[in-house]
Design an enzyme around this catalytic site. Structure first.
Site, PDB file in Angstrom:
ATOM      1  N   GLU A 110      -1.617  -9.118   3.298  1.00 28.48           N
ATOM      2  CA  GLU A 110      -1.521  -9.696   4.649  1.00 28.48           C
ATOM      3  C   GLU A 110      -2.875 -10.087   5.234  1.00 28.48           C
ATOM      4  O   GLU A 110      -2.949 -10.950   6.106  1.00 28.48           O
ATOM      5  CB  GLU A 110      -0.778  -8.738   5.598  1.00 28.48           C
ATOM      6  CG  GLU A 110      -1.512  -7.451   5.995  1.00 28.48           C
ATOM      7  CD  GLU A 110      -1.322  -6.301   5.012  1.00 28.48           C
ATOM      8  OE1 GLU A 110      -0.993  -6.555   3.843  1.00 28.48           O
ATOM      9  OE2 GLU A 110      -1.531  -5.142   5.420  1.00 28.48           O
ATOM     10  N   HIS A 120      -3.668  -5.045   0.337  1.00 30.57           N
ATOM     11  CA  HIS A 120      -3.075  -5.596   1.559  1.00 30.57           C
ATOM     12  C   HIS A 120      -3.111  -7.122   1.516  1.00 30.57           C
ATOM     13  O   HIS A 120      -4.081  -7.722   1.977  1.00 30.57           O
ATOM     14  CB  HIS A 120      -3.860  -5.118   2.784  1.00 30.57           C
ATOM     15  CG  HIS A 120      -3.694  -3.663   3.075  1.00 30.57           C
ATOM     16  ND1 HIS A 120      -2.779  -3.187   3.984  1.00 30.57           N
ATOM     17  CD2 HIS A 120      -4.306  -2.586   2.559  1.00 30.57           C
ATOM     18  CE1 HIS A 120      -2.850  -1.867   4.026  1.00 30.57           C
ATOM     19  NE2 HIS A 120      -3.776  -1.478   3.165  1.00 30.57           N
ATOM     20  N   CYS A 163       0.822  -1.198   0.000  1.00 28.09           N
ATOM     21  CA  CYS A 163       0.000   0.000   0.000  1.00 28.09           C
ATOM     22  C   CYS A 163       0.869   1.266   0.000  1.00 28.09           C
ATOM     23  O   CYS A 163       1.496   1.549  -1.011  1.00 28.09           O
ATOM     24  CB  CYS A 163      -1.018  -0.035   1.133  1.00 28.09           C
ATOM     25  SG  CYS A 163      -2.501   0.902   0.725  1.00 28.09           S
TER      26      CYS A 163
HETATM   27  N1  GLN Z   1      -2.019   6.654   2.776  1.00 31.00           N
HETATM   28  C1  GLN Z   1      -2.089   5.901   1.577  1.00 31.00           C
HETATM   29  C2  GLN Z   1      -3.435   6.055   0.875  1.00 31.00           C
HETATM   30  O1  GLN Z   1      -4.397   6.402   1.504  1.00 31.00           O
HETATM   31  C3  GLN Z   1      -1.780   4.436   1.826  1.00 31.00           C
HETATM   32  C4  GLN Z   1      -2.754   3.745   2.715  1.00 31.00           C
HETATM   33  C5  GLN Z   1      -2.258   2.435   3.259  1.00 31.00           C
HETATM   34  O2  GLN Z   1      -1.057   2.174   3.297  1.00 31.00           O
HETATM   35  N2  GLN Z   1      -3.164   1.607   3.732  1.00 31.00           N
HETATM   36  O3  GLN Z   1      -3.545   5.800  -0.295  1.00 31.00           O
END
Ligand code: GLN
Length: 533
Positions: free
Chosen positions: A511, A509, A383
């Site tokens: 994970e 994600h 992310c």
């Molecule tokens: N802050 C980033 C976004 O909102 C990444 C979010 C995250 O890592 N879950 O796109």
């Protein structure tokens, strides 16, 4: 249509005794016996969901396929049971009150005074029964967050009391407490447990089974004493001694016959004890690794392991399939920079840059990516981790010196990571991100397609920003390619540098989907690359 039995798990004496793990372990044992089991968590705080909570408060926010931002215990439920959870599996006091207040505003209560009993407790009861009503489950295990005696938990305990009357034999209460050991007198003490059960009784709930957390084995005297003072059968006093990994708890609970007690109390056939063969083979591999790798986890919440719970667990699963001990070295992103990065990361065989929000620690994460790219160290960006890889590549390879994400620097002339179109008019923060499962098409012969061994996958998201497709051509020409794309929207979901050994960033994600029986393919492939390095 299954006839559902309800099991409640409450906690006493202190928090953090592991109600989630006990619930998940019992669920696992019942599932192994062929029953359909799901677990639900009731959280007594007033936030609508943990999506707006700082990880320092309650650790990681876990995301389900249907896009619910939930308590991290749901991650344990999925990792143990290998079945997905949903919004119905996590309810907070905030959500309960919101529903009741919305109904009141609509006039649904027909002029009645709206009160905790019966209106709030009715709504709690409705939410508890929601999963049972689907007819899919033999057992719904409901974990009540907090500790008995907390003001916040009272309506939930009251709901259990009411449901006991309503459903009779279909309900069981398991109370988890602590039996502390006093080193000075060399004694295990049962008094806190007695008091905790007394508190439950004051609220009208008699627990059926007690699970006692302890650092030392409990002898028969201690168990009998607890049984006598707490009004339960001695066979229903279950010892839960400390173990080296949470994944041993189901084995321990099987030895202690927790599942058998549950079945007996419900008058269900006990049958053969579950064998847990696959589970045991996982533990065997986990405990007897043939190799060892150090992986750096670069993030700004590393002092709090719960903030990256699912990532850490994914490494346990990925290590076990590779017969490798994965030592995750937490690296604080605010303490790493271009000058010290080589020294700090000199021993690691793989680098992960963690998800996150906001500016704090961002340059440290970018420095870690640069070190991974320039030294051909296997890299996994998750992310915000992918977004950092994009920024780093833009700045140092494409020579766009001010490249940034507009999350961090609104005025950049090179917004290589930018707000998604459908995020531009959103005002509130709660539940408004791109959330939940989305499809992703994989490009052939990439790290991603080799790991997944599929052409299309589905992964869970939680973000507002994305790779800015206006730059895609430049990136691909310079050697960073999009290997995964959303087929419906064209959003880039995975980027890789094929010239390097294993350099992959994902906008989702992974994970959240790694489980004991199905370790996540990307984590497994990353660890394999790290071992080979
Ligand atoms: N802050 C980033 C976004 O909102 C990444 C979010 C995250 O890592 N879950 O796109």
């Amino acid at each position: 249509m299954k006839s559902t039995h309800y099991i409640f798990v409450t906690g006493g004496v202190t928090s953090s005794l592991g109600k989630g793990i006990i619930s998940a372990s019992l669920a696992k044992l019942l599932q192994e016996r062929g029953y359909a089991v799901t677990i639900q968590k009731l959280d007594p705080y007033i936030n609508i969901d943990p999506g707006t909570l700082n990880p320092y408060e309650h650790g990681e926010c876990f995301v389900t396929d249907d896009g619910a931002e939930t308590d991290l215990d749901l991650g344990h439920y999925e990792r143990f049971l290998n079945t997905p959870t949903s919004q119905a599996n996590n309810v907070t006091t905030g959500r309960i009150y919101q529903t009741v207040i919305n109904k009141e505003r609509k006039g649904d209560y027909l002029g009645k005074t709206v009160q905790i009993i019966p209106h709030i407790t009715d709504e709690i009861n409705r939410r508890i029964k929601l999963l049972g009503k689907t007819g899919d489950w033999d057992f719904v295990i409901t974990e009540i967050g907090g500790t008995v005696g907390d003001i916040e938990s009272l309506p939930y305990i009251e709901s259990v009391r009411q449901l006991k009357w309503e459903m009779g034999q279909k309900i069981l209460v398991i109370h988890l407490t602590l039996v502390p050991f006093l080193a000075a007198s060399g004694e295990l003490k049962t008094k806190p447990t007695q008091h905790s059960v007394k508190l439950l009784l004051e609220n009208g709930v008699q627990p059926d089974i007690l699970v006692l957390r302890t650092e030392h084995t409990l002898n028969a005297d201690v168990k009998n004493k607890v049984a006598r003072f707490c009004n339960v059968h001695p066979d229903s006093v279950i010892e839960s001694a400390d173990v080296s990994t949470i994944y041993e708890v189901p084995i321990l609970m099987a030895q202690e016959k927790l599942d058998e007690q549950v079945l007996l109390k419900f008058g269900l056939p006990v049958g053969k004890a579950p064998e847990l063969l696959k589970w045991k083979s996982f533990i065997e591999k986990f405990k007897n690794p043939k190799s060892h790798v150090k992986i750096a986890l670069v993030g700004k919440y590393v002092e709090l392991p719960d903030a990256y719970k699912s990532i850490n667990e994914s490494f346990i699963h990925a290590g076990a399939v590779n017969s490798c001990k994965v030592e995750v070295i937490p690296i604080h992103s605010e303490k790493i920079n271009e000058n010290n990065v080589a020294e700090i990361l000199k021993d690691v065989k793989g680098i992960v840059v963690a998800p996150g929000f906001g500016h704090r620690g961002i340059e440290g994460k970018i420095a870690a990516v640069k070190f991974a790219r320039e030294n051909n160290i296997p890299f996994l960006g998750i992310c915000l981790g992918l977004q950092c890889a994009i920024i780093e590549f833009a700045r140092n390879v494409l020579k766009l010196a001010d490249a940034h994400s507009t999350e961090m620097q609104r005025s950049t002339t090179n917004p290589v990571v930018d707000l998604m179109d459908n995020q531009k008019n959103i005002s509130g923060l709660g539940g408004t991100m791109r959330l939940g499962a989305f499809k992703c098409e994989l490009k052939k012969d990439t790290n991603a397609s080799k790991a997944y061994k599929k052409a299309e996958i589905s992964e869970r998201h939680r973000h507002r920003y994305e790779f800015n497709n206006a730059y895609l051509k430049k990136f691909e020409e310079a050697g960073m390619v999009a290997s995964g794309t959303n087929p419906d929207t064209g959003l880039v979901e995975i980027m890789e540098i094929p010239a390097l050994k294993w350099f992959t960033g994902v906008q989702f994600h992974p994970e959240y989907k790694s489980t004991v029986l199905e370790p996540h393919p990307l984590f497994a492939a990353f660890i394999k690359a790290a071992i080979e390095k």
